[in-house]
Design a protein around this motif. Structure first.
Motif, PDB file in Angstrom:
ATOM      1  N   PRO A 362       0.803  -1.230   0.000  1.00  0.00           N
ATOM      2  CA  PRO A 362       0.000   0.000   0.000  1.00  0.00           C
ATOM      3  C   PRO A 362       0.830   1.271   0.000  1.00  0.00           C
ATOM      4  O   PRO A 362       0.388   2.301  -0.517  1.00  0.00           O
ATOM      5  CB  PRO A 362      -0.833  -0.127   1.280  1.00  0.00           C
ATOM      6  CG  PRO A 362      -0.132  -1.145   2.123  1.00  0.00           C
ATOM      7  CD  PRO A 362       0.537  -2.073   1.173  1.00  0.00           C
ATOM      8  N   PRO A 397      -9.020  -2.511  -2.296  1.00  0.00           N
ATOM      9  CA  PRO A 397      -8.586  -1.470  -3.249  1.00  0.00           C
ATOM     10  C   PRO A 397      -7.610  -0.462  -2.644  1.00  0.00           C
ATOM     11  O   PRO A 397      -6.752   0.076  -3.357  1.00  0.00           O
ATOM     12  CB  PRO A 397      -9.902  -0.792  -3.650  1.00  0.00           C
ATOM     13  CG  PRO A 397     -10.963  -1.817  -3.386  1.00  0.00           C
ATOM     14  CD  PRO A 397     -10.487  -2.553  -2.178  1.00  0.00           C
ATOM     15  N   THR A 398      -7.712  -0.209  -1.353  1.00  0.00           N
ATOM     16  CA  THR A 398      -6.799   0.749  -0.708  1.00  0.00           C
ATOM     17  C   THR A 398      -5.382   0.193  -0.602  1.00  0.00           C
ATOM     18  O   THR A 398      -4.429   0.958  -0.413  1.00  0.00           O
ATOM     19  CB  THR A 398      -7.294   1.121   0.700  1.00  0.00           C
ATOM     20  OG1 THR A 398      -7.182  -0.016   1.581  1.00  0.00           O
ATOM     21  CG2 THR A 398      -8.753   1.570   0.659  1.00  0.00           C
ATOM     22  N   ARG A 400      -3.885  -1.369  -3.028  1.00  0.00           N
ATOM     23  CA  ARG A 400      -3.322  -1.295  -4.389  1.00  0.00           C
ATOM     24  C   ARG A 400      -2.577  -2.575  -4.751  1.00  0.00           C
ATOM     25  O   ARG A 400      -1.386  -2.549  -5.117  1.00  0.00           O
ATOM     26  CB  ARG A 400      -2.397  -0.087  -4.519  1.00  0.00           C
ATOM     27  CG  ARG A 400      -3.110   1.249  -4.316  1.00  0.00           C
ATOM     28  CD  ARG A 400      -2.188   2.405  -4.583  1.00  0.00           C
ATOM     29  NE  ARG A 400      -1.099   2.466  -3.615  1.00  0.00           N
ATOM     30  CZ  ARG A 400      -0.078   3.310  -3.706  1.00  0.00           C
ATOM     31  NH1 ARG A 400      -0.009   4.153  -4.728  1.00  0.00           N
ATOM     32  NH2 ARG A 400       0.863   3.313  -2.798  1.00  0.00           N
ATOM     33  N   SER A 402      -1.032  -5.668  -6.737  1.00  0.00           N
ATOM     34  CA  SER A 402      -0.591  -5.880  -8.121  1.00  0.00           C
ATOM     35  C   SER A 402      -1.016  -7.245  -8.642  1.00  0.00           C
ATOM     36  O   SER A 402      -0.789  -7.556  -9.814  1.00  0.00           O
ATOM     37  CB  SER A 402       0.934  -5.760  -8.198  1.00  0.00           C
ATOM     38  OG  SER A 402       1.557  -6.729  -7.352  1.00  0.00           O
TER      39      SER A 402
END
Length: 413
Positions: A362, A397-398, A400, A402
């Protein structure tokens, strides 16, 4: 015949999924031959064969399958020389000398019988009820594979039409990837007595098909199987491998009571081709709800996957569920797998996840990690499975990530 045409299966090349179904059928019945057939207007065409060479089809008139598809249930001929239905059949008196034959119809959702999954032998046989039930399950799996194939074909046709209109429009590609991704996951989760289930899938890219997968399905006798795992990479290759793994595990779950044996069978399938590197991590489990409604007994086998989490609403604790050992599936032929057992009591939740969440960075540098995952779960330990995964759906989603993230949770009501 219109239903047969709808699936566009006749005269297609060999397919590994159907070949495995034929092999498993022969193994269950200990027969020399097994086939997956589709009945056409004037022929019986073999989509897959085991124990037969240079045979792709036969005429309908002498075909046993032409009789078998007239039945909704499984069709059994213990001794073809004495059974009045087959005593005059040329397959019995001819070169093949068939004496034993069993078949289960491949039936569409709207009730049309397309063909059969068959086992044949040159000696009479008295199969068990369990073997006949397994044959019916293999026919149902064959139908699932046909539906998945049809869904993919329809998706590809629609995608081709879109490409003709908008030359690789990004939104169209994203739609295609989402449809194909959904075809690799169960559309809904089943209802299991005494348990509440929930699942969540977060794709890292809207234009790439991911390699995370999960499934929950009945084994019969009040037992249920479940698995969650991750294959390397994204795109078409990952999707093909995911499909292979999912249907292999569904088939092997019907044969083995011990989840470790199911992983061993999957490992053997993945390492069979020395020219391909196909491997995955997976948790494979079997659960049995308690007759008194007090939760469920669960056995979980590990194939190189991060541990599951057991959330105890009563104590507020979150513990890792990890077997002593469990190697990557498909990496080496002699991989070793282990399993552990647990009691999912009322108010407790078992959470399975893929490594996309713990490997997310994150802040761009440090991974989220297992410790912070446990800490987050601890703050929501008393939520049942749907509420818990809603919290994770907001969190992911916070972070992030990959890589894709898949979550599967069971709560004992």
């Amino acid at each position: 015949m219109r239903a047969v045409a709808r699936y566009s299966i006749l005269d297609t090349p060999p397919d590994g999924a159907f070949d495995r179904i034929a092999r498993i059928a022969a193994r269950v019945f200990h027969t020399a031959m097994a086939t997956v057939t589709i009945v056409d207007t004037d022929r019986i065409w073999f989509k897959a064969t085991h124990g037969l060479t240079d045979v792709s089809q036969i005429g309908r008139d002498p075909g046993l399958c032409a009789s078998a598809i007239l039945n909704d249930a499984t069709y059994l001929v213990r001794d073809a020389l004495t059974d009045p239905r087959t005593v005059d059949n040329p397959l019995v008196h001819g070169e093949m000398g068939i004496r034993f034959y069993a078949a289960a119809p491949i039936v569409t959702a709207d009730g049309h019988r397309l063909g059969t999954v068959n086992v044949l032998d040159t000696e009479p046989q008295e199969p068990t009820d369990e073997a006949m039930a397994t044959l019916a399950e293999l026919a149902a799996i064959t139908m699932d594979e046909l539906e998945l194939r049809l869904s993919a074909l329809n998706t590809l046709r629609r995608e081709r039409e879109r490409r003709e209109q908008s030359e690789r429009d990004r939104n169209t590609i994203a739609d295609y990837a989402a449809v194909l991704q959904r075809s690799l996951l169960p559309p809904t989760l089943p209802d299991i007595p005494g348990l509440t289930l929930a699942a969540h899938y977060y794709p890292a890219s809207p234009t790439q098909v991911g390699g995370d997968f999960y499934d929950v399905f009945p084994l019969g006798g009040g037992r249920w199987a479940f698995f969650l795992g991750d294959v390397e990479g994204h795109g078409a290759a990952a999707a093909a491998l995911t499909s292979l793994i999912r249907y292999t595990l569904r088939a092997t779950a019907l044969r083995f009571r011990d989840p470790r044996d199911a992983l061993a069978e999957l490992n053997a399938v993945l390492v069979r081709d020395p020219n391909e590197n196909r491997f995955c991590t997976v948790l494979f489990g079997v659960l049995e709800p308690s007759p008194d409604g007090d939760g469920a007994q669960i056995a979980v086998a590990t194939g190189g996957h991060p541990p599951a989490l057991l959330l105890d609403a009563a104590s507020g604790e979150v513990n890792k569920v990890r077997s002593a050992r469990g190697m990557l599936v498909g990496a080496v032929a002699d991989a070793v797998f282990d399993a552990c057992s647990l009691r999912l009591r009322r108010g407790c939740t078992l959470l399975l996840y893929t490594d996309g969440i713990i490997e997310a960075r994150p802040d761009g540098e440090n991974s989220f990690g297992e410790d912070r995952l446990v800490a987050f779960a601890s703050r929501h330990v008393r939520l049942p499975a749907p509420g818990l995964l809603e919290e994770f759906a907001d969190l992911i989603p916070t972070l992030r990530p990959s890589d894709d993230v898949a979550l599967l949770a069971f709560t004992a009501r």
